[in-house]
Design a protein around this motif. Structure first.
Motif, PDB file in Angstrom:
ATOM      1  N   SER A 147     -11.479   2.038   5.003  1.00 26.81           N
ATOM      2  CA  SER A 147     -10.968   0.738   4.596  1.00 26.81           C
ATOM      3  C   SER A 147      -9.996   0.880   3.429  1.00 26.81           C
ATOM      4  O   SER A 147     -10.245   1.634   2.486  1.00 26.81           O
ATOM      5  CB  SER A 147     -12.136  -0.159   4.195  1.00 26.81           C
ATOM      6  OG  SER A 147     -11.659  -1.399   3.766  1.00 26.81           O
ATOM      7  N   ILE A 148      -8.905   0.153   3.477  1.00 29.95           N
ATOM      8  CA  ILE A 148      -7.935   0.160   2.385  1.00 29.95           C
ATOM      9  C   ILE A 148      -8.494  -0.635   1.201  1.00 29.95           C
ATOM     10  O   ILE A 148      -8.272  -0.281   0.049  1.00 29.95           O
ATOM     11  CB  ILE A 148      -6.573  -0.423   2.857  1.00 29.95           C
ATOM     12  CG1 ILE A 148      -6.001   0.489   3.940  1.00 29.95           C
ATOM     13  CG2 ILE A 148      -5.602  -0.557   1.695  1.00 29.95           C
ATOM     14  CD1 ILE A 148      -4.770  -0.070   4.617  1.00 29.95           C
ATOM     15  N   ALA A 205     -21.032  -2.989  10.709  1.00 27.91           N
ATOM     16  CA  ALA A 205     -20.124  -3.297  11.815  1.00 27.91           C
ATOM     17  C   ALA A 205     -19.242  -4.526  11.570  1.00 27.91           C
ATOM     18  O   ALA A 205     -18.042  -4.472  11.875  1.00 27.91           O
ATOM     19  CB  ALA A 205     -20.910  -3.444  13.115  1.00 27.91           C
ATOM     20  N   PRO A 206     -19.748  -5.650  11.033  1.00 27.55           N
ATOM     21  CA  PRO A 206     -18.865  -6.798  10.824  1.00 27.55           C
ATOM     22  C   PRO A 206     -17.684  -6.488   9.902  1.00 27.55           C
ATOM     23  O   PRO A 206     -16.550  -6.898  10.173  1.00 27.55           O
ATOM     24  CB  PRO A 206     -19.780  -7.859  10.197  1.00 27.55           C
ATOM     25  CG  PRO A 206     -21.150  -7.490  10.616  1.00 27.55           C
ATOM     26  CD  PRO A 206     -21.138  -6.002  10.721  1.00 27.55           C
ATOM     27  N   LYS A 231     -13.772  -6.526  11.060  1.00 25.70           N
ATOM     28  CA  LYS A 231     -12.835  -7.395  10.333  1.00 25.70           C
ATOM     29  C   LYS A 231     -11.637  -6.585   9.831  1.00 25.70           C
ATOM     30  O   LYS A 231     -10.475  -6.998   9.991  1.00 25.70           O
ATOM     31  CB  LYS A 231     -13.558  -8.059   9.160  1.00 25.70           C
ATOM     32  CG  LYS A 231     -12.691  -8.962   8.328  1.00 25.70           C
ATOM     33  CD  LYS A 231     -13.482  -9.525   7.169  1.00 25.70           C
ATOM     34  CE  LYS A 231     -12.542 -10.214   6.189  1.00 25.70           C
ATOM     35  NZ  LYS A 231     -13.167 -10.443   4.907  1.00 25.70           N
ATOM     36  N   ASP A 232     -11.908  -5.409   9.217  1.00 27.51           N
ATOM     37  CA  ASP A 232     -10.808  -4.565   8.730  1.00 27.51           C
ATOM     38  C   ASP A 232      -9.940  -4.059   9.876  1.00 27.51           C
ATOM     39  O   ASP A 232      -8.713  -3.961   9.744  1.00 27.51           O
ATOM     40  CB  ASP A 232     -11.373  -3.379   7.939  1.00 27.51           C
ATOM     41  CG  ASP A 232     -11.926  -3.786   6.587  1.00 27.51           C
ATOM     42  OD1 ASP A 232     -11.643  -4.925   6.156  1.00 27.51           O
ATOM     43  OD2 ASP A 232     -12.636  -2.969   5.959  1.00 27.51           O
ATOM     44  N   PHE A 233     -10.551  -3.739  11.012  1.00 28.94           N
ATOM     45  CA  PHE A 233      -9.780  -3.252  12.155  1.00 28.94           C
ATOM     46  C   PHE A 233      -8.870  -4.358  12.703  1.00 28.94           C
ATOM     47  O   PHE A 233      -7.694  -4.122  12.997  1.00 28.94           O
ATOM     48  CB  PHE A 233     -10.729  -2.751  13.253  1.00 28.94           C
ATOM     49  CG  PHE A 233     -10.025  -2.261  14.473  1.00 28.94           C
ATOM     50  CD1 PHE A 233      -9.396  -1.030  14.480  1.00 28.94           C
ATOM     51  CD2 PHE A 233      -9.968  -3.042  15.630  1.00 28.94           C
ATOM     52  CE1 PHE A 233      -8.736  -0.577  15.613  1.00 28.94           C
ATOM     53  CE2 PHE A 233      -9.316  -2.598  16.756  1.00 28.94           C
ATOM     54  CZ  PHE A 233      -8.693  -1.360  16.753  1.00 28.94           C
ATOM     55  N   ASN A 234      -9.414  -5.575  12.861  1.00 26.12           N
ATOM     56  CA  ASN A 234      -8.613  -6.684  13.395  1.00 26.12           C
ATOM     57  C   ASN A 234      -7.480  -7.089  12.457  1.00 26.12           C
ATOM     58  O   ASN A 234      -6.422  -7.523  12.908  1.00 26.12           O
ATOM     59  CB  ASN A 234      -9.506  -7.886  13.687  1.00 26.12           C
ATOM     60  CG  ASN A 234     -10.446  -7.621  14.847  1.00 26.12           C
ATOM     61  OD1 ASN A 234     -10.163  -6.779  15.710  1.00 26.12           O
ATOM     62  ND2 ASN A 234     -11.576  -8.311  14.869  1.00 26.12           N
ATOM     63  N   GLU A 235      -7.685  -6.931  11.141  1.00 30.03           N
ATOM     64  CA  GLU A 235      -6.660  -7.307  10.171  1.00 30.03           C
ATOM     65  C   GLU A 235      -5.753  -6.140   9.824  1.00 30.03           C
ATOM     66  O   GLU A 235      -4.823  -6.289   9.029  1.00 30.03           O
ATOM     67  CB  GLU A 235      -7.322  -7.858   8.898  1.00 30.03           C
ATOM     68  CG  GLU A 235      -8.059  -9.161   9.135  1.00 30.03           C
ATOM     69  CD  GLU A 235      -8.784  -9.646   7.899  1.00 30.03           C
ATOM     70  OE1 GLU A 235      -8.678  -8.983   6.830  1.00 30.03           O
ATOM     71  OE2 GLU A 235      -9.469 -10.676   7.976  1.00 30.03           O
ATOM     72  N   GLY A 236      -5.988  -4.961  10.402  1.00 33.09           N
ATOM     73  CA  GLY A 236      -5.133  -3.788  10.165  1.00 33.09           C
ATOM     74  C   GLY A 236      -5.304  -3.212   8.768  1.00 33.09           C
ATOM     75  O   GLY A 236      -4.336  -2.692   8.199  1.00 33.09           O
ATOM     76  N   LYS A 237      -6.518  -3.288   8.206  1.00 29.21           N
ATOM     77  CA  LYS A 237      -6.752  -2.789   6.857  1.00 29.21           C
ATOM     78  C   LYS A 237      -7.464  -1.438   6.864  1.00 29.21           C
ATOM     79  O   LYS A 237      -8.222  -1.120   5.956  1.00 29.21           O
ATOM     80  CB  LYS A 237      -7.592  -3.795   6.058  1.00 29.21           C
ATOM     81  CG  LYS A 237      -6.890  -5.109   5.809  1.00 29.21           C
ATOM     82  CD  LYS A 237      -7.749  -6.012   4.973  1.00 29.21           C
ATOM     83  CE  LYS A 237      -7.041  -7.337   4.733  1.00 29.21           C
ATOM     84  NZ  LYS A 237      -7.876  -8.250   3.952  1.00 29.21           N
ATOM     85  N   LEU A 238      -7.222  -0.607   7.881  1.00 31.46           N
ATOM     86  CA  LEU A 238      -7.785   0.734   7.950  1.00 31.46           C
ATOM     87  C   LEU A 238      -6.663   1.754   7.839  1.00 31.46           C
ATOM     88  O   LEU A 238      -5.568   1.558   8.386  1.00 31.46           O
ATOM     89  CB  LEU A 238      -8.542   0.940   9.260  1.00 31.46           C
ATOM     90  CG  LEU A 238      -9.770   0.069   9.511  1.00 31.46           C
ATOM     91  CD1 LEU A 238     -10.342   0.353  10.890  1.00 31.46           C
ATOM     92  CD2 LEU A 238     -10.828   0.321   8.456  1.00 31.46           C
ATOM     93  N   ASP A 239      -6.920   2.865   7.132  1.00 41.08           N
ATOM     94  CA  ASP A 239      -5.916   3.931   7.054  1.00 41.08           C
ATOM     95  C   ASP A 239      -6.018   4.813   8.297  1.00 41.08           C
ATOM     96  O   ASP A 239      -6.782   4.533   9.225  1.00 41.08           O
ATOM     97  CB  ASP A 239      -6.082   4.732   5.755  1.00 41.08           C
ATOM     98  CG  ASP A 239      -7.439   5.417   5.641  1.00 41.08           C
ATOM     99  OD1 ASP A 239      -8.215   5.363   6.612  1.00 41.08           O
ATOM    100  OD2 ASP A 239      -7.712   6.012   4.580  1.00 41.08           O
TER     101      ASP A 239
END
Length: 157
Positions: free
Chosen positions: A131-132, A113-114, A118-126
């Motif tokens: 995760s990108i 989950a962490p 983190k990836d969701f808040n930084e916009g690093k999901l496709d």
């Protein structure tokens, strides 16, 4: 005169007035006679298994010779406790600790989950939610993850 014929009985068996000679019964391991143990060493009977009292073999017999398998020899891994401040005594006055059951949801919240947050808040999901920039654990295939879990030193046991 009486017509009774007095007979004297003669027997070759080891039974005598209800008492039995238990030496003629061959029994296993500790309770057997020396003769029985010598016989078991020279000519073991496959129908009578040897009770090993919970000790596992470290090899197997091949063509009449015992072959040792190094992987079957137990190795004790003992930590160095020179600088350890803990003592072997636990007081009876120690309060009892109750802990809830560790569920798969708890495991997910602790491990994955962490990184997802983190990836969701930084916009690093496709667009599929992957995760990108995946971590080393996210790059593993299912077979590699299973092999890592079964490796010595993992917490699967």
């Amino acid at each position: 005169m009486s017509s009774h014929i007095i007979k004297r009985l003669f027997t070759t068996s080891s039974v005598n007035l209800g008492k039995r000679n238990f030496r003629k019964f061959q029994i296993f391991n500790k309770r057997g006679s020396r003769q029985f143990k010598k016989q078991r060493i020279t000519n073991p009977d496959p129908d009578v298994p040897v009770h090993k009292r919970g000790v596992r073999d470290i090899g197997h017999e091949l063509n009449g010779k015992f072959v040792v398998i190094p992987e079957k020899i137990p190795k004790l891994i003992v930590p160095d406790l020179k600088d350890c401040k803990l003592l072997p005594y636990v007081s009876y006055r120690t309060p009892e600790i109750t802990q809830t059951e560790f569920t798969p949801q708890d495991l997910f919240n602790v491990v994955y989950a962490p990184k997802i947050m983190k990836d969701f808040n930084e916009g690093k999901l496709d667009e599929y939610g992957n995760s990108i920039e995946p971590s080393q654990e996210e790059k593993l295939t299912a077979e590699e993850a299973l092999n890592n879990a079964r490796r010595t030193g993992s917490d699967i046991f």
